[in-house]
Design a protein around this motif. Structure first.
Motif, PDB file in Angstrom:
ATOM      1  N   GLY A 140     -21.528 -17.922  29.767  1.00 52.72           N
ATOM      2  CA  GLY A 140     -21.747 -18.801  30.907  1.00 52.72           C
ATOM      3  C   GLY A 140     -22.967 -18.435  31.725  1.00 52.72           C
ATOM      4  N   ASP A 141     -23.421 -17.175  31.638  1.00 52.68           N
ATOM      5  CA  ASP A 141     -24.612 -16.767  32.387  1.00 52.68           C
ATOM      6  C   ASP A 141     -25.847 -17.447  31.813  1.00 52.68           C
ATOM      7  N   VAL A 142     -26.854 -17.640  32.657  1.00 55.19           N
ATOM      8  CA  VAL A 142     -28.112 -18.251  32.236  1.00 55.19           C
ATOM      9  C   VAL A 142     -29.231 -17.238  32.427  1.00 55.19           C
ATOM     10  N   TRP A 171     -31.747 -20.301  28.836  1.00 56.30           N
ATOM     11  CA  TRP A 171     -30.747 -20.131  27.785  1.00 56.30           C
ATOM     12  C   TRP A 171     -29.419 -19.754  28.439  1.00 56.30           C
ATOM     13  N   ARG A 172     -28.333 -20.356  27.977  1.00 62.03           N
ATOM     14  CA  ARG A 172     -26.989 -20.014  28.453  1.00 62.03           C
ATOM     15  C   ARG A 172     -26.343 -19.077  27.426  1.00 62.03           C
ATOM     16  N   LEU A 183     -27.125 -17.137  22.314  1.00 65.31           N
ATOM     17  CA  LEU A 183     -27.703 -17.969  23.363  1.00 65.31           C
ATOM     18  C   LEU A 183     -27.775 -19.412  22.878  1.00 65.31           C
ATOM     19  N   ALA A 199     -29.910 -24.048  27.631  1.00 56.82           N
ATOM     20  CA  ALA A 199     -29.224 -24.422  28.867  1.00 56.82           C
ATOM     21  C   ALA A 199     -29.614 -25.842  29.247  1.00 56.82           C
ATOM     22  N   ALA A 238     -31.162 -25.861  34.716  1.00 63.35           N
ATOM     23  CA  ALA A 238     -30.425 -24.609  34.890  1.00 63.35           C
ATOM     24  C   ALA A 238     -31.432 -23.473  34.973  1.00 63.35           C
ATOM     25  N   THR A 251     -25.021 -17.544  37.378  1.00 60.77           N
ATOM     26  CA  THR A 251     -26.084 -17.117  36.484  1.00 60.77           C
ATOM     27  C   THR A 251     -26.618 -15.757  36.906  1.00 60.77           C
TER      28      THR A 251
END
Length: 120
Positions: free
Chosen positions: A75-77, A85-86, A98, A101, A105, A112
């Motif tokens: 979930g982090d970007v 990229w998420r 990855l 995103a 985002a 993030t």
């Protein structure tokens, strides 16, 4: 066809290791090289088990750290050479997956990671 005309037909892609599904499996401790705007960037992932499975991504240019993203979980970007990229998955001692995103985002927004520099 000569070597020069063959080179004219070569299609260069920014992330040659990106899968057809738009995902990039950044393998544990395997350095990746990304060419962007005439410069070479290095990307390396580390993955840890404690206190929960999480990863770090280090982005370098010319031996200098440009961005470092710590404690990554799904979930982090992150931003790498201007692209968001998420984190889709973190597989212990294997890879950080990855995916592209959504437009707009950026690291540092809700949920993030914002530890990286805008230069990356």
């Amino acid at each position: 066809m000569t070597r020069e005309t063959m080179n004219d037909h070569v299609h260069h892609v920014k992330y040659p290791f990106e899968g057809d599904d738009g995902r990039w499996a950044v393998r544990y401790h395997i350095p990746y090289q990304v060419e962007h705007e005439g410069q070479s960037y290095g990307v390396v992932a580390s993955i840890y088990a404690q206190p929960e499975v999480h990863g770090n991504i280090l982005v370098t240019r010319g031996g200098e750290t440009i961005a470092q993203y710590d404690d990554l979980t799904p979930g982090d970007v992150v931003e790498i050479t201007g692209d968001a990229w998420r984190v889709a998955a973190v597989d212990y001692r294997t890879r950080i997956v990855l995916e592209r995103a959504p437009q707009g985002a950026a690291p540092g927004e809700d949920g993030t990671k914002g530890e990286g520099s805008a230069d990356a």
